[in-house]
Design a protein around this motif. Structure first.
Motif, PDB file in Angstrom:
ATOM      1  N   GLU A   1       1.995  49.988  -6.910  1.00  0.00           N
ATOM      2  CA  GLU A   1       2.001  51.440  -6.954  1.00  0.00           C
ATOM      3  C   GLU A   1       1.019  52.070  -5.969  1.00  0.00           C
ATOM      4  O   GLU A   1       0.872  53.293  -5.944  1.00  0.00           O
ATOM      5  N   LEU A   2       0.325  51.211  -5.110  1.00  0.00           N
ATOM      6  CA  LEU A   2      -0.712  51.733  -4.232  1.00  0.00           C
ATOM      7  C   LEU A   2      -0.197  52.761  -3.228  1.00  0.00           C
ATOM      8  O   LEU A   2      -0.817  53.830  -3.062  1.00  0.00           O
ATOM      9  N   PRO A   3       0.884  52.510  -2.554  1.00  0.00           N
ATOM     10  CA  PRO A   3       1.343  53.552  -1.596  1.00  0.00           C
ATOM     11  C   PRO A   3       1.618  54.879  -2.272  1.00  0.00           C
ATOM     12  O   PRO A   3       1.236  55.935  -1.767  1.00  0.00           O
ATOM     13  N   LYS A   4       2.314  54.791  -3.390  1.00  0.00           N
ATOM     14  CA  LYS A   4       2.637  56.019  -4.103  1.00  0.00           C
ATOM     15  C   LYS A   4       1.363  56.712  -4.581  1.00  0.00           C
ATOM     16  O   LYS A   4       1.245  57.947  -4.550  1.00  0.00           O
ATOM     17  N   ILE A   5       0.404  55.888  -5.037  1.00  0.00           N
ATOM     18  CA  ILE A   5      -0.855  56.452  -5.543  1.00  0.00           C
ATOM     19  C   ILE A   5      -1.582  57.179  -4.422  1.00  0.00           C
ATOM     20  O   ILE A   5      -2.013  58.342  -4.576  1.00  0.00           O
ATOM     21  N   MET A   6      -1.746  56.499  -3.269  1.00  0.00           N
ATOM     22  CA  MET A   6      -2.503  57.097  -2.170  1.00  0.00           C
ATOM     23  C   MET A   6      -1.795  58.342  -1.632  1.00  0.00           C
ATOM     24  O   MET A   6      -2.441  59.342  -1.295  1.00  0.00           O
ATOM     25  N   ASP A   7      -0.500  58.252  -1.579  1.00  0.00           N
ATOM     26  CA  ASP A   7       0.249  59.413  -1.099  1.00  0.00           C
ATOM     27  C   ASP A   7       0.043  60.612  -2.009  1.00  0.00           C
ATOM     28  O   ASP A   7      -0.268  61.731  -1.556  1.00  0.00           O
ATOM     29  N   ASN A   8       0.151  60.384  -3.307  1.00  0.00           N
ATOM     30  CA  ASN A   8       0.006  61.484  -4.249  1.00  0.00           C
ATOM     31  C   ASN A   8      -1.434  61.977  -4.331  1.00  0.00           C
ATOM     32  O   ASN A   8      -1.686  63.167  -4.559  1.00  0.00           O
ATOM     33  N   VAL A   9      -2.389  61.033  -4.199  1.00  0.00           N
ATOM     34  CA  VAL A   9      -3.797  61.440  -4.243  1.00  0.00           C
ATOM     35  C   VAL A   9      -4.109  62.355  -3.062  1.00  0.00           C
ATOM     36  O   VAL A   9      -4.775  63.399  -3.211  1.00  0.00           O
ATOM     37  N   MET A  10      -3.665  61.971  -1.885  1.00  0.00           N
ATOM     38  CA  MET A  10      -3.927  62.801  -0.714  1.00  0.00           C
ATOM     39  C   MET A  10      -3.235  64.154  -0.840  1.00  0.00           C
ATOM     40  O   MET A  10      -3.785  65.203  -0.493  1.00  0.00           O
ATOM     41  N   LYS A  11      -1.999  64.110  -1.341  1.00  0.00           N
ATOM     42  CA  LYS A  11      -1.297  65.360  -1.555  1.00  0.00           C
ATOM     43  C   LYS A  11      -2.028  66.260  -2.538  1.00  0.00           C
ATOM     44  O   LYS A  11      -2.186  67.471  -2.322  1.00  0.00           O
ATOM     45  N   SER A  12      -2.465  65.639  -3.609  1.00  0.00           N
ATOM     46  CA  SER A  12      -3.155  66.437  -4.627  1.00  0.00           C
ATOM     47  C   SER A  12      -4.444  67.013  -4.075  1.00  0.00           C
ATOM     48  O   SER A  12      -4.822  68.160  -4.374  1.00  0.00           O
ATOM     49  N   SER A  13      -5.128  66.232  -3.193  1.00  0.00           N
ATOM     50  CA  SER A  13      -6.371  66.724  -2.604  1.00  0.00           C
ATOM     51  C   SER A  13      -6.107  67.938  -1.732  1.00  0.00           C
ATOM     52  O   SER A  13      -6.828  68.939  -1.803  1.00  0.00           O
ATOM     53  N   HIS A  14      -5.060  67.854  -0.912  1.00  0.00           N
ATOM     54  CA  HIS A  14      -4.741  68.984  -0.058  1.00  0.00           C
ATOM     55  C   HIS A  14      -4.254  70.174  -0.862  1.00  0.00           C
ATOM     56  O   HIS A  14      -4.541  71.319  -0.520  1.00  0.00           O
ATOM     57  N   GLN A  15      -3.530  69.875  -1.951  1.00  0.00           N
ATOM     58  CA  GLN A  15      -3.074  70.970  -2.802  1.00  0.00           C
ATOM     59  C   GLN A  15      -4.247  71.712  -3.435  1.00  0.00           C
ATOM     60  O   GLN A  15      -4.255  72.932  -3.556  1.00  0.00           O
TER      61      GLN A  15
END
Length: 1692
Positions: free
Chosen positions: A1245-1259
């Protein structure tokens, strides 16, 4: 005289006499007595003269002197009666005579002649002094009396006494004097003749007045054995002189008591033994005893003489007894004969009196058979006398004188008396008499046949004697055999005896007429016996039964007792003795044994014997016969009576029942238990009592009752229907009921129910009760007032009647079927009224017991009255608090409750009845009542209802108080209410197996009720109690023990479910009801506390199961509430586990920690799946947040359960990029938790996690820019940033090796974004720092370093905080680098650091705090150099020196001062960390240091000519210079600090500070003393202050001296410093003095060599105008004086 001179003058003084008489020498004492006699002074002085008082005592002592010569001398003194009292003198003379006589008789005299002379002298003096004194004459006569019997040992003294006896005027001594004989003229036999003559003369004188002489002897002569011997001789000789017949009786009366007393005294002595006694002695006279006359043998001789005296006295007495005298106890002759016989028979030496006894029996003129029989037929005769009398009786039978033969046989019944006794010796003697009588009978029978003159009774007496002789052995071996033998032989009935030793067919030995004759003969003869004899004979024939009463004499005897003592109650007649009473009892036993059908007279006697009253209550003559009849009353006897007699006898027994005599009561009870009573007999008496209009008797009957009370006896024919006139009807009824209570075996007792209920109605009626009380008052004494004792009888009747009814009704249970009549006879309404109206606790208890019995037997009849019964029970429970009432209450409840339950299931209604009266019941009684009620109803169903009622009661009373509470502390008042206390008490009585399900039921009922304020108030109290009980020790112990775990855990789960539902109900309705905020808050907190406690003790399987159940509830808010409580519980358990790790001694871990088994794991998996389902299906944000938070907590709480969390991670990751910050934050946090648990398993789940974490940070960042920056928005944003960091931390920690594609983004986020480096939120900054550090530590250097180095330019643009973060991360990375990494990257890192150090010079606008940035850069350099080798480090150092000196522009020839500041900052840091390792590298910095410390900036580093642009004074001292710039001041401070550290750590073998280097640095360093600080120094930030630089100068120069270690180098240094003290600047002076002081303190004695140079400078400074300078100089001078040990002021 005192000196032994016997020729002293006759004129002596009293004192000389006294001293002489007390002299220890006997000769002196004798001489004094002789002189006293010659002086004649005693003749002229009377007794009592004052000058002779002491002398007379001394003379008396001489008469008692051990030396007889002194005694003889004292006796020779004339005039002794003049000075000594007569009684004392006579006693002294008697003692002297007795003393001498004893010596002569015992042979212990040393000088017989002297002893005899002293004895004669004492006797003569006594005669001469007292012969004329009549008061002392008898004493003088007593003195000489024992000496008149001549003995061989004292014959000389005896003869002299006989010669002197005529001088005594005493009647007994008339004409007994003998001529004086010399000892040589005595011939054998002369002593006996003298003694015989003396005794004969004295005997003749004695017989003149014997009574006077006997009295004199007893008073004066009985103390000497020799006197007794002479007296007995005189008495024996007097009896030989036959007295006159009329004097014999008087002589016997005088002599016999004395002889008897002397005999008893003599035979008790151990020296008197008469094993063999020759009867020939009986005919001796005195002369026959003279041959045995020895002093040592006097007492046995006296005994023999007394035997002869008794013989002569007996013969004289019998000779004068009249021949026609009758045998009466009060006759004097009979009395004397009996006394003699008793004395002979009871003597210890009775064999000596055998002839006496036989002579008395054979020669007595009184009827010997009658006389002897008196001894063994009367009571109290000693056993020895009885034995002797029986032996004499046998002796008479053997003599067979014709005149006594028939009389001896006629007295045969008297011999049966001793045979009936207990003494075996007496019985043997009596059996010997039987043998002798049988022998006599044979002789009489033979002679009678010849003469034909035998009486008719002779024959059957002989046959009976023969029978007894045949059974002799058995008769003697067993006392009970003879009564059995007579019972078998003489009984008229055919029943066999119980004694198996009796021969068979013995009853046929005599025919019936003969039996009657034998009984008539024996029992007829018995009447002349004493009462004791009668009793013994009757006891022997008791076994013959009613035949005993057929003897007319026996019946007359019993009738005489009854007629005399019972009917008339004659006061004048004597009371019956104990023996007479026993006779009457024995005869009454025989009456009982008679057939009832055969004699009404006997039954009349029995009924009369049963009559007792108060006057005869304590008289055994009445009580014992009555008890005898009662004890012998049998069922057979009672059944054979006629019905009328049965009723009459039963009435008597009822009356006797309440007799005050305990033994009579006991016998009556036993009799009633033996006989069979019909219910008709009882019913008849009950009808008589019920027929009474009231219990008050009429006036006529009252008089009759009082008369009966006084007289107590009536005719036996008193009709039973008048029983109420015999006594108080109340008492009779009480006794009758007691009998009914005892007699449970009355046939058809249930047929009395109708009578008894009628009686019950009457007994509780007002008329009956008041009438009974009034009668009590009438029959009581007028002076006494009514009391509780007066009305106790009616209470007793009521209570006994109730008990009887209870027993009868309970007995009906075994009867089937029950008829309708019985049911109608039972009046339940009457019983309820009795219970309600009675104020007596015991009575009411009996009513309740009866109601219990009725309920059990007739439950259907009770149903319609059950509410009334319950009301009465409840009322009674208020006042009846004793243990018995408790038992009765419980019994009735156990009977009533099943009836109630059969009618209705409304348990609460039943409990409500008792709840209404509980406040009025005492506390300790409440508990037992309710406990039993619950136990009967079933605790599982009824406990919850009871608690509801209790809490409802509190709320109904205290609702206003609860709703008006202002503070939480005031809410505790409810714990003081009795309902709450009682609820706690009730719950304490049950285990958790009971109260837990009840609490569940209670909460279920509350959840189904209408929601109102009262519900919430009740719920609050319920929660408080639940919370208290969950902490109960019993509950905790049961959980820890593991008992009933399944049941308890199920109940706990159900309880938690109900609490959660109610908690949601409270939240949902909080706005709809006007409920106080404080109250609502406390209610919710209490409910949460309950849930927390439940969670603590529930096993995981049950807990998870119930959470799943709550999640599936239709109301989603319930699921949300359950998830929140789950999170809270898990967090609390985590805290508990942490505390347990810290505190090993605390209690064991919670259940969730202990019981995670396979079942629990499965349950946890199901719950996680259910939570994921809620997350996916729910559109409710708060529910999503709750679900995600629950997964987070579960992951943290149960990290070992990886499989289920892998499934959860994907669902949670999807919601990280949610537009809702709350959901995002929760998902980020949960993702971190899941990653921490899963580790590498989360890689998928690491790619999905990092993608969503970065998205959430920018959001988050974009949402922050879009919204106004309020505090709430900032807080939410910071919270999101924090959770991003949490997630990144987990990713880096668990998946760091796989983050290479994402490192640049991660580092940019962590380094460049101001939210993570600005420090606006400490929490976010701290977490970001931790992530950066973790990133630097976890990511390999080859992966982490390049992205970091690339970030440098962007970091410059981001600002000094980003730069600081970059170099902090770089330092951390350096710290993790291994050697290979150092070799590969140290050049790049150092270059980057040099570039960063040039920022001071470049001064970019984004960098505001260059010092902070440089600090981070220098830290990185330090960490790097610590890992470098010398070969790697030295080039880098040279490179840095070149960088610092390089020209950055064309105008500066010597390099930039900013670079120099940065460079020496690095040098300072390296020196501080590397210490002595870095000191050698200062050789490359020496010129540069001198250059920067010098005043000219154009001085070349390579110049070594030490030229200085400063002006030098003519005397060689340094000249003063001006101020410097801020940067120059900063640089000089760094250089000095570096040099100070160099000097401090210069400890190697090759020192840097050698002579040349010392000289080169001396003046540049010292010159800094006169350098003035910049003008704007105080306004400059991060620049060393003047004080700091001053301190640095002092320690630098001082350490320079210490490190140099040579006085050759110290001297110029000391001189240069001293020269600075002459500066006009105060600062220079003080700095110089401080340096000198440092020298003194550190060099100590080594500095003394510079005193001569230093003192003049100090002298100047001591006179300085500045006080601070003078003070410091003074201190230095004192320290120098202390070192030198002398005063230095003389050198100033």
């Amino acid at each position: 005289m005192l000196d032994g001179n016997l020729d002293s003058s006759l004129d002596i003084s009293d004192s000389k006499v006294w001293f002489g008489l007390c002299h220890p020498k006997a000769d002196v004492r004798c001489a004094t007595l002789l002189d006293l006699n010659y002086s004649g002074i005693l003749k002229n002085n009377a007794v009592g003269s004052e000058n002779l008082i002491n002398i007379q005592e001394a003379i008396l002592r001489q008469l008692d002197d051990k030396d007889l010569t002194v005694v003889q001398a004292a006796l020779c003194v004339d005039g002794l009666p003049n000075v000594i009292d007569s009684s004392k003198l006579l006693d002294a003379l008697q003692n002297v005579l007795r003393r001498c006589t004893d010596k002569l008789l015992s042979g212990s005299a040393d000088n017989h002649s002297l002893t005899g002379e002293v004895a004669v002298a004492s006797l003569k003096n006594a005669i001469s002094y007292f012969n004329d004194h009549t008061d002392y004459l008898k004493n003088v006569a007593a003195m000489i009396f024992p000496l008149l019997l001549v003995l061989p040992q004292t014959q000389s003294l005896n003869l002299k006494a006989l010669a002197l006896v005529n001088k005594i005027n005493w009647p007994l001594y008339q004409n007994i004097a003998v001529s004086s004989f010399g000892e040589g003229t005595l011939v054998p036999g002369s002593l006996s003749s003298i003694n015989l003559k003396t005794i004969n003369n004295m005997a003749e004188n004695f017989m003149v007045h014997p009574e006077d002489h006997i009295t004199w002897f007893v008073e004066s002569c009985s103390d000497l054995e020799l006197s007794k011997t002479l007296f007995f001789f005189v008495l024996l000789q007097s009896l030989l002189i036959k007295p006159k017949d009329e004097d014999i009786c008087a002589l016997f009366e005088r002599v016999f008591p004395i002889l008897k007393a002397e005999w008893e005294t003599s035979v008790t002595a151990s020296d008197v033994l008469l094993d063999e006694f020759n009867s020939e002695v009986l005919d001796w006279d005195c002369s026959a005893f003279f041959n045995h006359l020895l002093y040592a043998n006097l007492r046995p001789l006296n005994v023999k003489v007394m035997i002869c005296i008794f013989w002569r006295l007996l013969a004289l007495l019998i000779s004068v007894v009249p021949s026609d005298i009758l045998l009466h106890d009060d006759d004097k002759w009979v009395s004397k004969i009996r006394d003699l016989f008793v004395f002979f028979a009871s003597s210890k030496l009775k064999h000596a009196f055998r002839e006496h006894l036989h002579f008395l029996a054979a020669q007595c003129k009184i009827s010997p058979p009658c006389l002897l029989s008196k001894f063994f037929t009367e009571e109290g005769v000693p056993a020895a006398v009885q034995v002797e009398s029986l032996q004499c009786y046998a002796f008479l039978c053997s003599l067979s004188p014709d005149r006594w033969q028939i009389e001896l046989l006629a007295e045969f019944p008297s011999v049966l008396v001793p045979l009936a006794g207990d003494n075996q010796t007496i019985r043997v003697a009596a059996m010997n008499c039987i043998d002798s009588l049988r022998t006599l009978w044979c002789h009489v029978e033979r002679s009678g046949k010849k003469n034909g003159s035998n009486a008719t009774w002779i024959h059957f007496v002989g046959e009976l004697l023969r029978l007894m002789d045949q059974q002799k052995t058995l008769i003697l071996s067993d006392k009970k055999f003879l009564p059995s033998l007579f019972a078998s032989t003489l009984s008229s009935s055919c029943k066999k005896t119980k004694n198996i030793l009796v021969p068979r067919d013995i009853e046929n030995r005599f025919d019936q007429p003969t039996k009657i004759k034998i009984l008539g003969f024996i029992l007829g003869s018995t009447l002349k016996f004493s009462n004791y004899g009668k009793l013994m004979i009757l006891s022997l024939f008791k076994g013959i039964g009613n035949a005993l009463m057929h003897v007319p004499e026996v019946g007359q005897l019993l009738s005489s007792f009854l007629e005399q003592y019972y009917d008339e109650l004659n006061k004048s007649c004597p009371k019956l003795s104990s023996t007479e009473t026993q006779i009457m009892c024995l005869l009454l036993e025989s009456c009982i044994m008679s057939s009832p059908s055969g004699g009404n007279d006997l039954q009349h006697i029995l009924l009369k014997a049963l009559r007792l009253d108060a006057m005869t209550l304590d008289d055994p003559a009445y009580v014992e016969p009555c008890i005898t009849v009662l004890n012998k009353l049998s069922s057979q006897f009672y059944m054979e009576l006629k019905d009328e007699l049965k009723e009459h006898l039963f009435c008597e027994l009822v009356i006797l029942w309440r007799n005050d005599n305990g033994n009579v009561q006991r016998a009556t009870k036993e009799a009633l238990m033996r006989i069979d009573i019909s219910f008709s007999t009882v019913g008849h008496i009950l009808d008589l009592i019920l027929a009474q209009k009231s219990c008050i008797i009429s006036s006529a009957d009252e008089k009759m009752a009082k008369k009966q009370k006084l007289i107590g006896h009536q005719e036996a024919g008193y009709p039973p229907n008048d029983i109420c006139r015999r006594d108080n009807p109340v008492y009779i009824l009480s006794s009758l009921l007691d009998v009914l209570l005892l007699k449970k075996d009355i046939t058809n007792r249930h047929l009395l129910l109708e009578h008894l209920f009628k009686l019950l109605s009457k007994a509780f009626s007002e008329e009956w009760v008041n009438g009974a009380f009034s009668l009590e008052r009438m029959l009581s004494q007028p002076s006494s007032s009514p009391s509780k004792a007066n009305n106790s009888i009616i209470y007793h009747i009521q209570q006994t009647l109730l008990i009887i009814l209870e027993h009868i009704i309970m007995s009906l249970k075994s009867m089937a079927p029950l008829n309708e009549k019985m049911m109608t006879e039972i009046n339940i309404k009457l019983l309820i009224e009795c219970a309600r109206n009675s104020n007596v606790v015991v009575t009411r208890n009996h009513v309740f017991s009866l109601l219990s019995a009725v309920t059990r037997v007739f439950p259907g009849e009770v149903l319609e009255h059950i509410l009334d019964i319950l009301a009465v029970i409840a009322e009674a429970a208020v006042t009846q608090i004793d243990s018995h009432s408790k038992h009765v209450f419980e019994d009735l409840i156990s009977a009533i409750v099943p009836c109630w339950l059969s009618k209705t299931d409304d348990v609460e209604k039943l409990l409500k009845i008792f709840m209404d009266i509980l406040p009025e019941i005492v506390e300790h009684r409440r508990l037992s009542i309710v406990l039993y009620l619950l136990r009967t109803l079933g605790e599982g169903k009824s406990l919850a209802s009871l608690l509801i009622l209790l809490f409802r009661s509190i709320v109904s009373r205290k609702a206003a108080c609860l709703l008006n509470i202002e503070t939480p502390d005031a809410l505790t008042f409810y714990t003081g209410e009795w309902e709450y206390k009682f609820a706690v008490q009730i719950c304490e009585q049950y285990s958790s197996m009971t109260w837990l399900p009840s609490f569940v039921m209670l909460l279920e009922q509350k959840g189904n009720c209408d929601v109102d304020q009262e519900l919430f108030l009740e719920l609050f109290i319920v929660m408080q109690l639940s919370l208290q009980k969950l902490q109960d020790p019993e509950f905790v112990f049961r959980l820890e023990s593991g008992e009933d775990t399944a049941v308890i855990q199920t109940a706990l789960g159900e309880l938690m479910e109900q609490v959660v539902l109610l908690l949601q109900l409270v939240d949902a309705r909080k706005k709809q009801l006007n409920f106080p905020v404080i109250m609502r808050k406390e209610l919710k907190e209490t409910m949460r506390a309950v849930v927390r406690n439940l969670t603590t003790v529930m096993i995981p399987y049950i807990y998870f199961k119930n959470i799943i159940k709550l999640l599936r509830h239709p109301d989603k808010n319930v699921g949300k509430k359950a998830l929140g409580l789950l999170c809270e519980a898990a967090r609390n358990h985590k805290n508990v586990s942490l505390k347990l790790k810290d505190n090993k001694g605390s209690r064991s871990k919670s259940f969730l920690l202990l019981h995670m088994n396979e079942t629990s794991q499965e349950s946890l998996n199901k719950m996680c799946l259910e939570i994921v389902r809620v997350l996916d299906d729910s559109s409710n944000t708060s529910l999503k947040v709750a679900a995600v938070s629950a997964l987070e907590v579960l992951a943290e709480r149960f990290p070992s359960n990886n499989s289920i969390f892998s499934l959860c991670l994907g669902s949670v990751t999807r919601y990280i990029a949610s537009h809702n910050l709350a959901v995002t934050s929760s998902c980020l946090r949960t993702t971190a938790a899941l990653i921490n648990v899963l580790g590498l398993k989360a890689l998928a789940e690491l790619p999905k996690i990092m993608d969503n974490v970065m998205k959430s940070s920018h959001q988050v960042l974009s949402s922050l820019d879009m919204k106004p920056k309020t505090s709430d928005v900032l807080s939410a944003s910071n919270e999101s940033h924090f959770h991003v960091l949490v997630t990144l931390e987990a990713v880096v920690d668990k998946l760091g090796g796989f983050l290479n594609p994402y490192l640049t983004n991660i580092m940019e986020l962590l380094v460049l974004h101001p939210e993570y480096v600005s420090g606006m939120d400490s929490k976010v900054e701290s977490r970001a720092h931790g992530v950066r550090k973790l990133l630097a530590e976890k990511i390999p250097v080859r992966l982490a370093l390049p992205p970091l180095l690339k970030l440098y330019p962007a970091a410059i643009e981001a600002g000094d905080k980003s730069l600081t973060v970059v170099f902090d991360m770089l330092a951390t990375i350096i710290g993790t680098m291994d050697r290979s990494s150092i070799v590969a990257f140290h050049g790049k890192i150092f270059d980057l650091c040099l570039v960063a150090l040039d920022l001071r010079r470049q001064s970019p606008p984004s960098v505001q705090k260059i010092d902070v940035v440089e600090k981070g850069v220098l830290n990185s350099v330090t960490f790097l150099t610590l890992k470098l080798t010398e070969s790697m480090f030295k080039p880098l150092l040279i490179k840095s020196i070149e960088w610092a000196e390089s020209e950055v522009d064309e105008t500066a020839s010597t390099g930039s001062i900013d670079r120099a500041i940065s460079f020496y900052g690095m040098i300072n840091k390296l020196t501080e960390n590397h210490r002595s390792l870095f000191v050698p590298y200062f050789k490359h910095l020496l010129g540069n240091c001198v250059h920067h410390l010098s005043d000219g900036g154009d001085v070349k580093v390579s110049s070594v000519s030490r030229k200085k642009k400063a002006r030098i004074l003519d005397d060689g001292s340094i000249k003063e210079t001006g101020r410097v710039s801020i940067k120059d001041w900063h640089l000089r401070a760094l250089v000095l600090s570096s040099l100070h550290k160099c000097f401090l750590y210069d400890t190697g073998t090759l020192k840097f500070l050698d002579s040349s280097n010392f000289q080169m640095l001396l003046r540049p360093i010292v010159s800094q003393l006169v350098i003035d600080p910049p003008a704007l120094l105080d306004d400059s930030m991060n620049i060393p202050s003047m004080k700091e630089v001053d301190d640095l100068l002092v320690v630098c120069i001082g350490q320079m001296a210490v490190t140099a270690g040579s006085d050759l180098l110290w001297k110029p240094l000391n001189h240069e410093v001293l020269m600075q003290t002459r500066s006009e600047k105060v600062r220079a002076k003080i700095l110089g003095l401080r340096i000198v002081k440092y020298f003194v303190e550190n060099l100590k004695e080594e500095y003394l060599v510079f005193l001569a140079e230093t003192i003049p400078f100090l002298g100047e400074l001591l006179e300085d105008v500045e006080l601070s300078v003078k003070s410091l100089a003074q201190e230095i001078l004192q320290e120098m004086e202390s070192l030198s040990g002398e005063s230095l002021r003389q050198y100033l």
